[in-house]
Design an enzyme around this catalytic site. Structure first.
Site, PDB file in Angstrom:
ATOM      1  N   ASP A   1      51.155  -2.328  -1.929  1.00 18.21           N
ATOM      2  CA  ASP A   1      50.661  -3.491  -2.911  1.00 18.21           C
ATOM      3  C   ASP A   1      51.876  -3.638  -4.138  1.00 18.21           C
ATOM      4  OD1 ASP A   1      48.796  -5.079  -3.177  1.00 18.21           O
ATOM      5  OD2 ASP A   1      47.097  -3.984  -3.766  1.00 18.21           O
ATOM      6  N   ASP A   2      52.285  -4.870  -3.979  1.00 14.14           N
ATOM      7  CA  ASP A   2      53.170  -5.260  -5.015  1.00 14.14           C
ATOM      8  C   ASP A   2      54.255  -4.264  -5.350  1.00 14.14           C
ATOM      9  OD1 ASP A   2      50.462  -6.611  -5.597  1.00 14.14           O
ATOM     10  OD2 ASP A   2      50.787  -6.195  -7.370  1.00 14.14           O
TER      11      ASP A   2
ATOM     12  N   CYS B   1      48.189 -11.305  -2.972  1.00 12.10           N
ATOM     13  CA  CYS B   1      47.785 -10.278  -2.236  1.00 12.10           C
ATOM     14  C   CYS B   1      47.131 -10.865  -0.892  1.00 12.10           C
ATOM     15  CB  CYS B   1      46.782  -9.244  -2.640  1.00 12.10           C
ATOM     16  SG  CYS B   1      47.514  -8.237  -3.858  1.00 12.10           S
TER      17      CYS B   1
ATOM     18  N   HIS C   1      43.287  -7.635   2.522  1.00 10.03           N
ATOM     19  CA  HIS C   1      42.926  -7.877   1.357  1.00 10.03           C
ATOM     20  C   HIS C   1      41.374  -7.842   1.665  1.00 10.03           C
ATOM     21  CE1 HIS C   1      43.181  -8.416  -3.047  1.00 10.03           C
ATOM     22  NE2 HIS C   1      42.091  -9.212  -2.969  1.00 10.03           N
TER      23      HIS C   1
ATOM     24  N   ASP D   1      53.396  -6.327   0.247  1.00 11.12           N
ATOM     25  CA  ASP D   1      52.853  -7.481   0.515  1.00 11.12           C
ATOM     26  C   ASP D   1      53.876  -8.854  -0.514  1.00 11.12           C
ATOM     27  OD1 ASP D   1      51.680  -6.585  -1.906  1.00 11.12           O
ATOM     28  OD2 ASP D   1      49.719  -7.226  -1.409  1.00 11.12           O
ATOM     29  N   HIS D   2      54.380  -8.315  -1.468  1.00  7.39           N
ATOM     30  CA  HIS D   2      55.074  -9.078  -2.430  1.00  7.39           C
ATOM     31  C   HIS D   2      55.832  -8.397  -3.287  1.00  7.39           C
ATOM     32  CE1 HIS D   2      51.741  -9.033  -4.667  1.00  7.39           C
ATOM     33  NE2 HIS D   2      50.847  -9.392  -3.753  1.00  7.39           N
TER      34      HIS D   2
END
Length: 517
Positions: A11-12, A50, A104, A300-301
């Protein structure tokens, strides 16, 4: 027979990793995976938030096809009954397992992480997850707060643990079961950190003395940044420690010393994540499955760490859209090792020194939407067909393309633009492009600019990234019929990578744009 799949999604996580050239971070276990993998140094998410990003890469379709730009709809109901990557593996005889944050949670995955479509058994969520946003961070006054910067003593946490520790334990438990059962599996493991709050075991701070932490190279809001492009980082403003700083909305900068603390804690959270990944891969060795399991590692990014005066995700800049992406494929990215040899010995970030270069690295621009077809091909499954122009009624197709053909090309030998082509194969001569997009409710930053609900979206920023440039247009968007009007351009951005790698100097207004189209 076939290969198992271990799919790790973080995540992130922007690529602040040793294997991506970061000099400060300690990430020996992910670097070791990279040393045995094909690493893509130019991989991009399709939307820097997300739920939309995850639904996009798990279905292999772009946000305009999933119609998810926020958190509040389930694609099977709202857009089309699209098959997902785990569903496709499940339908091809795999046991599919989900641990942690893969889909998510919430309505965007039908409150079930898309079970039973995508998974053979109900997904596992760590019990400590529910305390993520509680007041568990001890302030200087000894009281507890819900802070952004949150190093903790794990023994004092509810249950004496943290979510990612629990997810690693569960994933290892499942690997042991799968070894005994001898069933081929697709195991997805979703780690929470470095998502906010930056809550991690406090000893990881020792790796990053504050005096070694610099500010972002460009911590100011660029002069020519269109206001519609700016993300005002509302989510971090709501944390107790940031709230106490009373920074003006939307452009007021955070104090330098606090910027350094955020950056320090982001790095510390990455090293904590690296330990979890190291334990997981070491367990893959222990159960004797590293010789027949493909490992994918991605995020995810990304997440801005003060660049352009911005924090968090919610933008089209590289810092928000670029992700790590690597594929370990036994026999393809490494030579088969003898039985019992260790591919992934656990490396302690507190004592391990020296990095290792990736096995193979491609600078080709690639998209997360291509992971589904790529993984299908690597596992020997039929590659899902390319989607037609309108694919709402098509259950199985992909808007990405398999990138397996990039794996064994030694790029140095091939002169640019002269790649071998035969008529039977698609010619991969054309310049690859990554598309990302981000919605906004208004032309100027407001309270919901970061995460507008579908009904409030008025503008969509469509962005394309090639090797040479990032080009973005912010155009009128109608959420009622999901249509973008490219004749009604609110603002534009153009950054030339060679002279402006940090994307600080927007030259959109001093260029004629015909040459791009």
């Amino acid at each position: 027979d076939g290969m198992n799949v271990l799919f790790i999604v973080v995540d992130d996580l922007r690529p602040v990793l040793g294997c991506y050239g970061d000099k400060l971070v300690k990430s020996p276990n992910i670097d070791q995976l990279a040393a045995r993998s094909m690493v893509f140094s130019n991989a991009y998410a399709q939307q820097a938030v997300c739920a939309p990003s995850r639904v996009s890469f798990l279905t292999g379709r772009r946000p305009d096809t999933t119609r998810l730009y926020d958190f509040y709809s389930y694609w099977r109901v709202h857009a089309g009954n699209y098959s997902t990557m785990p569903q496709y593996f499940k339908e091809n005889g795999y046991v599919t397992l989900s641990v942690g944050k893969v889909f998510h949670p919430g309505v965007s995955s039908n409150y079930s992480d898309d079970y039973p479509y995508s998974w053979s058994i109900p997904p596992f969520h760590p019990s400590a997850e529910k305390f993520e946003n509680d007041k568990t961070c001890r302030g200087k006054d000894g009281k507890l707060y819900a802070n952004l910067v949150c190093p903790v003593n794990v023994t004092e946490m509810p249950g004496g643990t943290l979510p990612d520790i629990q997810s690693t334990e569960e994933a290892i438990r499942l690997l042991n079961i799968m070894k005994t059962n001898r069933q081929k599996f697709f195991l997805a493991v979703g780690y929470h950190k470095p998502h906010i709050p930056l809550r991690y075991p406090q000893e990881f701070l020792k790796l990053y003395p504050l005096e070694n932490i610099t500010l972002a190279p460009d911590p100011w809001v660029p002069k020519k940044l269109p206001s519609v492009a700016y993300n005002p980082w509302t989510d971090i403003r709501q944390r107790d420690d940031v709230k106490a700083l009373n920074v003006s909305f939307p452009y007021g900068p955070l104090p330098d010393d606090f910027q350094r603390q955020i950056r320090q804690s982001y790095y510390a959270a990455v090293s904590y994540l690296d330990v979890q990944v190291g334990l997981l891969l070491n367990a893959l060795d222990n159960v004797g499955l590293s010789n027949n399991t493909i490992v994918v590692f991605t995020a995810d990014h990304g997440w801005s760490l003060g660049e352009h005066g911005e924090w968090a995700k919610y933008s089209n800049f590289d810092v928000a859209t670029r992700v790590p992406l690597m594929f370990y494929v036994p026999g393809l990215t490494t030579f088969p090792v003898s039985q019992g040899a260790r591919l992934f010995p656990y490396l302690d970030p507190f004592s391990h020194t020296g990095g290792s270069a990736p096995q193979g690295q491609s600078k080709k621009v690639v998209e997360l939407v291509s992971v589904f077809p790529t993984l299908a091909e690597l596992a020997g499954l039929q590659v899902p067909p390319a989607c037609p122009e309108m694919s709402f009624g098509v259950v199985l197709c992909t808007e990405g393309t398999s990138i397996v053909h990039y794996f064994n090309v030694s790029e140095e030998k091939v002169e640019e633009g002269k790649e071998a082509c035969d008529d039977t194969d698609r010619c991969f001569n054309e310049e690859p492009v990554a598309f990302s997009q981000y919605p906004r409710p208004a032309d100027t930053p407001q309270w919901n600019s970061d995460k507008p609900k579908l009904k409030d979206i008025r503008i969509m920023g469509y962005s394309m990234r090639t090797t040479d440039y990032r080009y973005t247009v912010w155009v009128q968007f109608d959420p009622n019929n999901f249509s973008a009007d490219f004749k009604d351009v609110h603002a534009g951005e153009l950054y030339m990578m060679e002279t402006d790698p940090n994307q600080d100097y927007n030259i959109y207004n001093n260029t004629s744009h015909g040459w791009l189209l």
